[in-house]
Design an enzyme around this catalytic site. Structure first.
Site, PDB file in Angstrom:
ATOM      1  N   TYR A   1      -4.085  24.766   8.742  1.00 30.80           N
ATOM      2  CA  TYR A   1      -4.780  25.914   9.243  1.00 30.80           C
ATOM      3  C   TYR A   1      -4.575  26.235  10.635  1.00 30.80           C
ATOM      4  O   TYR A   1      -4.461  27.309  11.220  1.00 30.80           O
ATOM      5  CB  TYR A   1      -6.388  25.462   9.210  1.00 30.80           C
ATOM      6  CG  TYR A   1      -6.649  25.972   7.700  1.00 30.80           C
ATOM      7  CD1 TYR A   1      -7.229  27.013   7.517  1.00 30.80           C
ATOM      8  CD2 TYR A   1      -6.767  24.836   7.035  1.00 30.80           C
ATOM      9  CE1 TYR A   1      -7.274  27.520   6.141  1.00 30.80           C
ATOM     10  CE2 TYR A   1      -7.151  25.166   5.496  1.00 30.80           C
ATOM     11  CZ  TYR A   1      -7.537  26.528   5.136  1.00 30.80           C
ATOM     12  OH  TYR A   1      -7.867  27.005   3.789  1.00 30.80           O
TER      13      TYR A   1
ATOM     14  N   VAL B   1      -9.113  36.033   5.771  1.00 31.15           N
ATOM     15  CA  VAL B   1      -9.871  35.240   6.752  1.00 31.15           C
ATOM     16  C   VAL B   1      -9.189  35.476   8.051  1.00 31.15           C
ATOM     17  O   VAL B   1      -9.526  35.010   9.172  1.00 31.15           O
ATOM     18  CB  VAL B   1      -9.631  33.877   6.411  1.00 31.15           C
ATOM     19  CG1 VAL B   1     -10.508  33.369   5.153  1.00 31.15           C
ATOM     20  CG2 VAL B   1      -8.274  33.389   6.344  1.00 31.15           C
TER      21      VAL B   1
ATOM     22  N   HIS C   1     -14.582  34.965   2.278  1.00 26.42           N
ATOM     23  CA  HIS C   1     -14.078  33.689   2.063  1.00 26.42           C
ATOM     24  C   HIS C   1     -13.979  33.412   3.494  1.00 26.42           C
ATOM     25  O   HIS C   1     -13.214  32.298   3.825  1.00 26.42           O
ATOM     26  CB  HIS C   1     -12.636  33.647   1.338  1.00 26.42           C
ATOM     27  CG  HIS C   1     -12.536  33.946   0.122  1.00 26.42           C
ATOM     28  ND1 HIS C   1     -11.620  34.500  -0.664  1.00 26.42           N
ATOM     29  CD2 HIS C   1     -13.801  34.067  -0.953  1.00 26.42           C
ATOM     30  CE1 HIS C   1     -11.949  34.793  -1.936  1.00 26.42           C
ATOM     31  NE2 HIS C   1     -13.231  34.445  -2.127  1.00 26.42           N
TER      32      HIS C   1
ATOM     33  N   CYS D   1     -16.937  17.432  16.479  1.00 28.27           N
ATOM     34  CA  CYS D   1     -18.150  18.070  16.914  1.00 28.27           C
ATOM     35  C   CYS D   1     -18.391  17.628  18.154  1.00 28.27           C
ATOM     36  O   CYS D   1     -18.598  16.482  18.571  1.00 28.27           O
ATOM     37  CB  CYS D   1     -18.959  17.996  15.948  1.00 28.27           C
ATOM     38  SG  CYS D   1     -20.731  18.889  16.651  1.00 28.27           S
TER      39      CYS D   1
ATOM     40  N   CYS E   1     -22.225  16.187  17.871  1.00 28.62           N
ATOM     41  CA  CYS E   1     -22.715  15.058  17.029  1.00 28.62           C
ATOM     42  C   CYS E   1     -21.476  14.183  16.896  1.00 28.62           C
ATOM     43  O   CYS E   1     -21.589  13.164  16.178  1.00 28.62           O
ATOM     44  CB  CYS E   1     -23.249  15.283  15.869  1.00 28.62           C
ATOM     45  SG  CYS E   1     -22.295  16.005  14.425  1.00 28.62           S
TER      46      CYS E   1
HETATM   47  C1  BJW Z   1       0.520  44.199  -1.950  1.00 28.71           C
HETATM   48  C2  BJW Z   1       1.187  44.201  -0.737  1.00 28.71           C
HETATM   49  C3  BJW Z   1       1.262  45.326   0.118  1.00 28.71           C
HETATM   50  C4  BJW Z   1       1.612  42.135  -1.559  1.00 28.71           C
HETATM   51  N1  BJW Z   1       0.404  46.571  -0.376  1.00 28.71           N
HETATM   52  N2  BJW Z   1      -0.144  45.121  -2.122  1.00 28.71           N
HETATM   53  C5  BJW Z   1     -14.720  32.526 -13.079  1.00 28.71           C
HETATM   54  C6  BJW Z   1     -13.711  32.393 -14.010  1.00 28.71           C
HETATM   55  C7  BJW Z   1     -12.538  31.595 -13.491  1.00 28.71           C
HETATM   56  C8  BJW Z   1     -12.552  30.913 -12.531  1.00 28.71           C
HETATM   57  C9  BJW Z   1     -13.706  30.773 -11.668  1.00 28.71           C
HETATM   58  C10 BJW Z   1     -14.668  31.659 -12.057  1.00 28.71           C
HETATM   59  N3  BJW Z   1     -15.794  31.478 -10.935  1.00 28.71           N
HETATM   60  C11 BJW Z   1     -15.401  30.661 -10.259  1.00 28.71           C
HETATM   61  C12 BJW Z   1     -14.012  30.279 -10.497  1.00 28.71           C
HETATM   62  C13 BJW Z   1     -13.360  29.159  -9.834  1.00 28.71           C
HETATM   63  C14 BJW Z   1     -12.456  29.612  -8.776  1.00 28.71           C
HETATM   64  C15 BJW Z   1     -11.527  30.695  -9.259  1.00 28.71           C
HETATM   65  O1  BJW Z   1     -11.692  31.876  -9.006  1.00 28.71           O
HETATM   66  N4  BJW Z   1     -10.322  30.202  -9.794  1.00 28.71           N
HETATM   67  C16 BJW Z   1      -9.465  30.982 -10.142  1.00 28.71           C
HETATM   68  C17 BJW Z   1      -8.247  31.078  -9.262  1.00 28.71           C
HETATM   69  C18 BJW Z   1      -9.015  30.521 -11.752  1.00 28.71           C
HETATM   70  N5  BJW Z   1     -13.486  30.352  -7.372  1.00 28.71           N
HETATM   71  C19 BJW Z   1     -14.135  29.567  -6.568  1.00 28.71           C
HETATM   72  O2  BJW Z   1     -13.909  28.263  -6.569  1.00 28.71           O
HETATM   73  C20 BJW Z   1     -14.854  30.212  -5.809  1.00 28.71           C
HETATM   74  N6  BJW Z   1     -16.260  29.412  -5.543  1.00 28.71           N
HETATM   75  C21 BJW Z   1     -16.948  29.936  -6.438  1.00 28.71           C
HETATM   76  O3  BJW Z   1     -16.825  30.715  -7.515  1.00 28.71           O
HETATM   77  O4  BJW Z   1     -18.254  29.334  -6.191  1.00 28.71           O
HETATM   78  C22 BJW Z   1     -19.067  29.155  -7.521  1.00 28.71           C
HETATM   79  C23 BJW Z   1     -18.606  27.560  -7.969  1.00 28.71           C
HETATM   80  C24 BJW Z   1     -18.819  26.300  -7.401  1.00 28.71           C
HETATM   81  C25 BJW Z   1     -18.660  25.387  -7.863  1.00 28.71           C
HETATM   82  C26 BJW Z   1     -17.705  25.198  -9.126  1.00 28.71           C
HETATM   83  C27 BJW Z   1     -17.412  26.435  -9.799  1.00 28.71           C
HETATM   84  C28 BJW Z   1     -17.969  27.446  -9.191  1.00 28.71           C
HETATM   85  C29 BJW Z   1     -14.262  30.217  -4.311  1.00 28.71           C
HETATM   86  C30 BJW Z   1     -13.043  30.734  -4.026  1.00 28.71           C
HETATM   87  C31 BJW Z   1     -12.458  30.465  -2.744  1.00 28.71           C
HETATM   88  C32 BJW Z   1     -11.127  31.025  -2.354  1.00 28.71           C
HETATM   89  N7  BJW Z   1     -10.274  30.623  -1.390  1.00 28.71           N
HETATM   90  C33 BJW Z   1      -9.058  30.966  -0.884  1.00 28.71           C
HETATM   91  C34 BJW Z   1      -8.659  30.149   0.222  1.00 28.71           C
HETATM   92  C35 BJW Z   1      -9.314  30.786   1.561  1.00 28.71           C
HETATM   93  C36 BJW Z   1      -9.339  30.079   2.769  1.00 28.71           C
HETATM   94  C37 BJW Z   1      -7.786  30.276   3.115  1.00 28.71           C
HETATM   95  O5  BJW Z   1      -7.179  31.486   3.360  1.00 28.71           O
HETATM   96  O6  BJW Z   1      -7.308  29.172   3.339  1.00 28.71           O
HETATM   97  O7  BJW Z   1      -9.204  32.460  -0.919  1.00 28.71           O
HETATM   98  S1  BJW Z   1      -7.928  30.823  -2.359  1.00 28.71           S
HETATM   99  C38 BJW Z   1      -6.803  32.386  -2.004  1.00 28.71           C
HETATM  100  O8  BJW Z   1      -7.023  33.312  -2.875  1.00 28.71           O
HETATM  101  C39 BJW Z   1      -7.770  32.961  -0.754  1.00 28.71           C
HETATM  102  C40 BJW Z   1      -7.820  34.393  -1.021  1.00 28.71           C
HETATM  103  O9  BJW Z   1      -8.774  35.157  -0.281  1.00 28.71           O
HETATM  104  C41 BJW Z   1      -7.894  34.374  -2.405  1.00 28.71           C
HETATM  105  C42 BJW Z   1      -7.556  35.793  -3.331  1.00 28.71           C
HETATM  106  O10 BJW Z   1      -5.869  35.873  -2.810  1.00 28.71           O
HETATM  107  P1  BJW Z   1      -5.326  37.425  -2.860  1.00 28.71           P
HETATM  108  O11 BJW Z   1      -6.080  37.986  -1.504  1.00 28.71           O
HETATM  109  O12 BJW Z   1      -5.883  38.081  -3.943  1.00 28.71           O
HETATM  110  O13 BJW Z   1      -3.930  37.186  -2.613  1.00 28.71           O
HETATM  111  P2  BJW Z   1      -2.709  37.025  -3.526  1.00 28.71           P
HETATM  112  O14 BJW Z   1      -1.653  36.334  -2.816  1.00 28.71           O
HETATM  113  O15 BJW Z   1      -3.209  36.305  -4.901  1.00 28.71           O
HETATM  114  O16 BJW Z   1      -2.490  38.407  -3.948  1.00 28.71           O
HETATM  115  C43 BJW Z   1      -1.868  39.373  -2.870  1.00 28.71           C
HETATM  116  C44 BJW Z   1      -1.581  40.818  -3.771  1.00 28.71           C
HETATM  117  O17 BJW Z   1      -1.009  41.765  -2.903  1.00 28.71           O
HETATM  118  C45 BJW Z   1      -0.409  40.548  -4.815  1.00 28.71           C
HETATM  119  O18 BJW Z   1      -1.285  41.320  -6.055  1.00 28.71           O
HETATM  120  C46 BJW Z   1       0.486  41.555  -4.280  1.00 28.71           C
HETATM  121  O19 BJW Z   1       1.183  42.119  -5.416  1.00 28.71           O
HETATM  122  C47 BJW Z   1      -0.080  42.491  -3.484  1.00 28.71           C
HETATM  123  N8  BJW Z   1       0.732  42.890  -2.292  1.00 28.71           N
HETATM  124  N9  BJW Z   1       1.927  43.061  -0.556  1.00 28.71           N
HETATM  125  C48 BJW Z   1      -0.139  46.336  -1.615  1.00 28.71           C
HETATM  126  N10 BJW Z   1       2.115  45.813   0.908  1.00 28.71           N
END
Ligand code: BJW
Length: 250
Positions: free
Chosen positions: A66, A102, A118, A147, A150
Site C-alpha cells: 500500500y 481508492v 472501496h 495507532c 491505543c
Molecule cells: C480502460 C482503460 C481506459 C483500462 N479507458 N477503460 C456476488 C457474486 C460473486 C462474488 C461475490 C458476490 N458478492 C460478493 C462477492 C465476493 C467478492 C467478489 O465480487 N468477488 C469476485 C471478484 C468474484 N466481493 C467482495 O468480497 C466485496 N464484499 C462483499 O461483497 O461483502 C459482502 C460479503 C461479505 C462476506 C462474504 C461474502 C460477501 C468486497 C470487494 C472489495 C474489492 N476490493 C478491491 C481492492 C480495494 C483496495 C485496493 O485498491 O487495494 O477493489 S479488489 C479490486 O477490484 C479493487 C477494485 O476497486 C475492484 C474492481 O476492479 P476494476 O476497477 O474493475 O479494475 P480492473 O482492473 O478489473 O478493470 C479495469 C478495466 O478498465 C478493464 O476492463 C480495462 O479494459 C479497462 N480500461 N484502461 C477505458 N484508458
C-alpha cells in the site's frame, strides 16, 4: 466520434446521471489497473494482499504494497476522463459519481458528489479503536504503523475481499442507480460485486445503460451500448455532446 441517435436522445433528456468508475479511468494517469495483462494482479496475489487475514498474517508485507501504491497515486495527476466527469456534474441537475477507485483522483479533479465504494488509500484507521488518520507512512524500519491513541495495528481504509462495503455509501449508490435515467459504467471489468450489480439495477429501473471501456466485459452483453475506447478520449466528447444538446434545448 459519431454517437448513436439513442445515446444523443438519452443525453438530451438526462435529468439524473449516475456514473460507476473503475481502475481504467485512472489508467491514463499512470495508475495500474488490477486485471488484464498489465494489471497489478499479474504480479501480486490478491489473496496475499487484499484481505483481512493476509493483513493480520503479514501486516508489513501488506503495508509495503500500500505504501508503494500510495506513492504512485500521490505522484500522478487527474486525466481528461476525471476532468470530463467534473464538467458532466455541472451540466445535470442530479449527478452521482460512484467509484471503486481508492486513488482520490476524482476529488482532486474537482468532482463533488462522490461515493467511494472501496474506500480511500489516503486514509487509514486503527483496527482496535477505529481512530482514523491521514497520510500514514511506513516507518524506516518497515514496521506496520501503530495507532497513536491505543497502540493497535493501523490499516488502510480500503475494502478488501470478503469485507462489507461502507453500508450508507453503498445504499446511496443503489438509490442513485435506481433513480437515474442515464447510467455510465466506465473503465471497470465489472466483475467485483456488489459494485458490478449497480449498472444492472439501473437498467432494470429503466435507465439507459452505456459502458465505456477499452475492451468488452461481462457487462457488455447487458448494456444498451458499449463504446470501445479510452475513457480520456470518449468522455470529453460526451461532454461536448451534452453541452450541445443542452444548448439546443434551452
Ligand atoms: C480502460 C482503460 C481506459 C483500462 N479507458 N477503460 C456476488 C457474486 C460473486 C462474488 C461475490 C458476490 N458478492 C460478493 C462477492 C465476493 C467478492 C467478489 O465480487 N468477488 C469476485 C471478484 C468474484 N466481493 C467482495 O468480497 C466485496 N464484499 C462483499 O461483497 O461483502 C459482502 C460479503 C461479505 C462476506 C462474504 C461474502 C460477501 C468486497 C470487494 C472489495 C474489492 N476490493 C478491491 C481492492 C480495494 C483496495 C485496493 O485498491 O487495494 O477493489 S479488489 C479490486 O477490484 C479493487 C477494485 O476497486 C475492484 C474492481 O476492479 P476494476 O476497477 O474493475 O479494475 P480492473 O482492473 O478489473 O478493470 C479495469 C478495466 O478498465 C478493464 O476492463 C480495462 O479494459 C479497462 N480500461 N484502461 C477505458 N484508458
Amino acid at each position: 466520434m459519431n454517437f448513436s441517435q439513442k445515446l444523443r436522445a438519452a443525453l438530451s433528456r438526462a435529468q439524473s446521471i449516475c456514473v460507476l468508475t473503475g481502475a481504467g479511468v485512472s489508467a491514463e494517469s499512470g495508475v495500474p489497473t488490477f486485471r488484464g495483462a498489465e494489471g497489478l494482479w499479474q504480479k501480486f496475489k490478491p489473496e496475499e494482499l487484499a484481505n483481512f487475514d493476509a493483513f493480520i498474517a503479514n501486516p508489513e508485507l501488506v503495508w509495503e504494497w500500500y505504501s508503494y501504491r500510495k506513492q504512485v497515486m500521490k505522484n500522478v495527476q487527474p486525466n481528461p476522463a476525471h476532468k470530463a466527469l467534473v464538467e458532466i456534474e455541472q451540466l445535470v441537475r442530479d449527478f452521482t459519481l460512484v467509484t471503486q477507485n481508492v486513488d482520490n483522483l476524482h476529488a482532486r479533479a474537482g468532482s463533488k458528489n462522490i461515493l467511494e465504494l472501496h474506500g480511500n488509500i489516503e486514509r487509514s484507521y486503527c483496527i482496535e479503536c477505529r481512530t482514523f488518520t491521514d497520510d500514514v507512512e511506513l516507518s524506516a524500519d518497515h514496521k506496520a504503523p501503530r495507532c497513536n491513541t491505543c497502540g493497535g495495528l493501523v490499516r488502510p481504509d480500503v475494502v478488501w475481499f470478503g469485507e462489507l462495503l461502507p453500508m450508507d455509501i453503498h445504499q446511496q449508490a443503489v438509490k442513485a442507480a435506481e433513480r437515474c435515467d442515464l447510467f455510465l459504467c466506465i473503465g471497470t471489468s465489472a466483475v467485483v460485486y456488489p459494485a458490478a450489480a449497480l449498472p444492472l439495477t439501473a437498467r432494470e429501473r429503466g435507465a439507459y445503460l452505456v459502458e465505456i471501456n477499452q475492451e468488452n466485459t461481462d457487462l457488455s452483453l447487458r448494456t444498451h451500448e458499449t463504446i470501445l475506447g479510452k475513457a480520456g478520449e470518449i468522455l470529453p466528447q460526451i461532454v461536448h455532446e451534452l453541452q450541445s444538446v443542452k444548448e439546443r434545448a434551452s
